[in-house]
Design a protein around this motif. Structure first.
Motif, short mmCIF file in Angstrom:
data_model
loop_
_atom_site.label_atom_id
_atom_site.label_comp_id
_atom_site.label_asym_id
_atom_site.label_seq_id
_atom_site.Cartn_x
_atom_site.Cartn_y
_atom_site.Cartn_z
N ILE A 152 0.85 -1.20 0.00
CA ILE A 152 0.00 0.00 0.00
C ILE A 152 0.88 1.25 0.00
CG2 ILE A 152 -1.80 1.26 1.26
CD1 ILE A 152 -2.72 -1.46 2.40
N MET A 153 2.00 1.18 0.69
CA MET A 153 2.93 2.31 0.70
C MET A 153 3.58 2.50 -0.67
SD MET A 153 2.80 3.94 3.49
CE MET A 153 1.08 3.60 3.70
N VAL A 154 3.88 1.40 -1.35
CA VAL A 154 4.43 1.52 -2.72
C VAL A 154 3.42 2.28 -3.57
CG1 VAL A 154 5.11 0.26 -4.80
CG2 VAL A 154 5.81 -0.59 -2.55
N GLU A 155 2.15 1.97 -3.40
CA GLU A 155 1.10 2.63 -4.19
C GLU A 155 0.94 4.11 -3.82
OE1 GLU A 155 -0.36 1.48 -6.86
OE2 GLU A 155 0.77 -0.38 -6.62
N TYR B 272 11.05 5.26 -1.31
CA TYR B 272 11.69 4.07 -0.75
C TYR B 272 10.76 3.33 0.21
CZ TYR B 272 15.24 1.03 1.21
OH TYR B 272 15.95 -0.08 1.59
N VAL B 273 10.56 2.05 -0.09
CA VAL B 273 9.76 1.17 0.78
C VAL B 273 10.55 -0.13 0.92
CG1 VAL B 273 7.61 -0.15 0.98
CG2 VAL B 273 7.56 2.13 -0.05
N ALA B 274 10.57 -0.69 2.12
CA ALA B 274 11.29 -1.96 2.30
C ALA B 274 10.61 -2.81 3.36
CB ALA B 274 12.74 -1.68 2.71
N TYR C 83 12.61 -7.45 0.82
CA TYR C 83 12.82 -6.75 -0.44
C TYR C 83 12.77 -5.25 -0.21
CZ TYR C 83 7.66 -6.23 -0.53
OH TYR C 83 6.35 -5.92 -0.23
N GLU C 84 13.18 -4.51 -1.24
CA GLU C 84 13.04 -3.05 -1.18
C GLU C 84 12.51 -2.56 -2.52
OE1 GLU C 84 16.94 -1.55 -0.21
OE2 GLU C 84 17.74 -2.02 -2.18
N VAL C 85 11.88 -1.42 -2.48
CA VAL C 85 11.32 -0.83 -3.69
C VAL C 85 11.82 0.61 -3.76
CG1 VAL C 85 9.22 -0.42 -5.03
CG2 VAL C 85 9.25 -2.21 -3.30
N GLU C 86 12.76 0.83 -4.69
CA GLU C 86 13.35 2.16 -4.81
C GLU C 86 12.78 2.82 -6.05
OE1 GLU C 86 17.86 3.51 -4.31
OE2 GLU C 86 17.54 1.38 -3.93
#
Ligand SMILES: Cc1ncc(C[n+]2csc(CCOP(=O)(O)OP(=O)(O)O)c2C)c(N)n1
Length: 329
Positions: free
Chosen positions: A192-195, A200-202, A261-264
């Motif tokens: 939900i934070m990625v959206e 940066y979310v991890a 995982y991480e989403v940059e």
């Protein structure tokens, strides 16, 4: 070799000279707090604080970590720390961050970048603090939010939250003749934070300390909103033994239940490789009393769901593109 060289202090100094500094020696979350034996959440906070360093302001929603760390007249915190109400850690964090911005603009804190870090348990994040979190992240404040997810409202006696896994027995969703326990699947707040379009979310876990600290350092360096969802083993609420705390965190990864995982900027990356063949979820479920009532059929159902979620994540890992890759298209 003369005995002078064996002076432990000297050896220590030499050690410091030759070994690159990996971890800050200073304890910003000090021992002597009142967490249960084998508490993963307390360990995770200690690691987080070491990675953040002294120029940090913490806002802490009510929950286990506030209760165990700040019994009057003592405190475990060696950082500026604000205890706030259950739902508003992110709101107070956004105010602190805005205040620090003004102080910087007015030259009152020259040469110092002070980071605002808001923390909360899963109840304080995925349920009651969710609106405050969503608002703070969407407004784009310069702050990091870390959810310490022990998968129930532990401080008040193991009530289920939106992060409690399916089939877990809690005091408000007890397993018995008529019920499997908690009947909902865990809310995926990292996604939900990625959206929300965060830079940066991890996900993280105390059982992989270097990975967790690297993620905290990375999030600290981003001048904008970031979010880390940290799985924290709770022997009391999970009905597991205290010495299995680290092992359970590892099993969660190895069974594909909690991938790291991480989403940059939209690009997904696995940061700790799971084994080529994932372990059966039963390996993770069996040592925990909260799942003790589950039948082999019910465990098979959980296994299917875990693989489905894992597959969804791996699709994103394999198909998302970094900004540089997008520009080159
Ligand atoms: C508005 C409000 N509702 C309920 C409470 C009671 N309360 C305090 S801490 C807590 C549970 C915290 O659970 P969680 O956020 O998951 O953190 P944990 O204790 O598990 O680390 C509850 C229900 C409160 N303080 N304020």
């Amino acid at each position: 070799m003369s005995t002078a060289n064996l002076n432990p202090k000297k050896l220590f100094e030499n050690f410091e000279l030759y070994v690159p500094k990996l971890i800050e020696k200073m304890e910003y979350f000090s021992p002597g707090h009142r967490a249960c034996q084998g508490c993963g959440e307390a360990l995770a906070i200690r690691l987080m604080c070491k990675a953040l360093g002294k120029d940090t302001v913490i806002t802490n929603a009510t929950g286990c970590m506030e209760v165990i760390s700040s019994l009057y007249p003592t405190t475990a915190w060696n950082l500026p720390w604000i205890h706030v109400a259950f739902p508003n850690s992110a709101s107070v964090g956004s105010g602190v961050s805005a205040g620090l911005k003004v102080l910087r603009r007015k030259g009152r804190i020259p040469d110092r970048y002070v980071k605002t870090v808001s923390i909360g348990g899963d109840g304080g994040t995925v349920d009651i603090g969710f609106q405050a979190l969503s608002g703070a992240m969407e407004r784009g404040h310069d702050m990091l939010y870390v959810c310490f997810d022990n998968e129930a409202y532990m401080n008040t006696g193991i009530q289920r939250s939106g992060a409690t896994p399916f089939g877990s027995s809690t005091t408000t969703a007890p397993a018995g003749k008529a019920s499997i326990g908690n009947k909902t699947w865990k809310k995926n707040v990292a996604e939900i934070m990625v959206e929300h379009g965060l830079p940066y979310v991890a996900t993280a876990c105390h059982s992989y300390p270097i990975d967790f600290m690297n993620k905290v350092k990375k999030a600290r360096s981003i001048k904008g909103p970031s979010y880390i969802h940290c799985l924290a083993v709770c022997p009391t609420g999970w009905r597991s033994t205290s010495e299995t705390c680290i092992k359970l965190g590892r099993l969660a990864l190895e069974a594909g239940i909690f991938p790291l995982y991480e989403v940059e900027y939209g690009k997904y990356k696995i940061t700790v490789d799971p084994p080529e063949k994932l372990r059966p979820v039963a390996d993770y479920i069996k040592p925990q009393g909260r799942f003790r009532h589950l039948t082999p059929d019910q465990i098979r159902g959980i296994q299917e769901r875990v693989l489905m979620e894992y597959n969804k994540l791996m699709n994103k890992v394999n198909h998302s593109k970094s900004w540089d890759e997008l520009k080159a298209l």
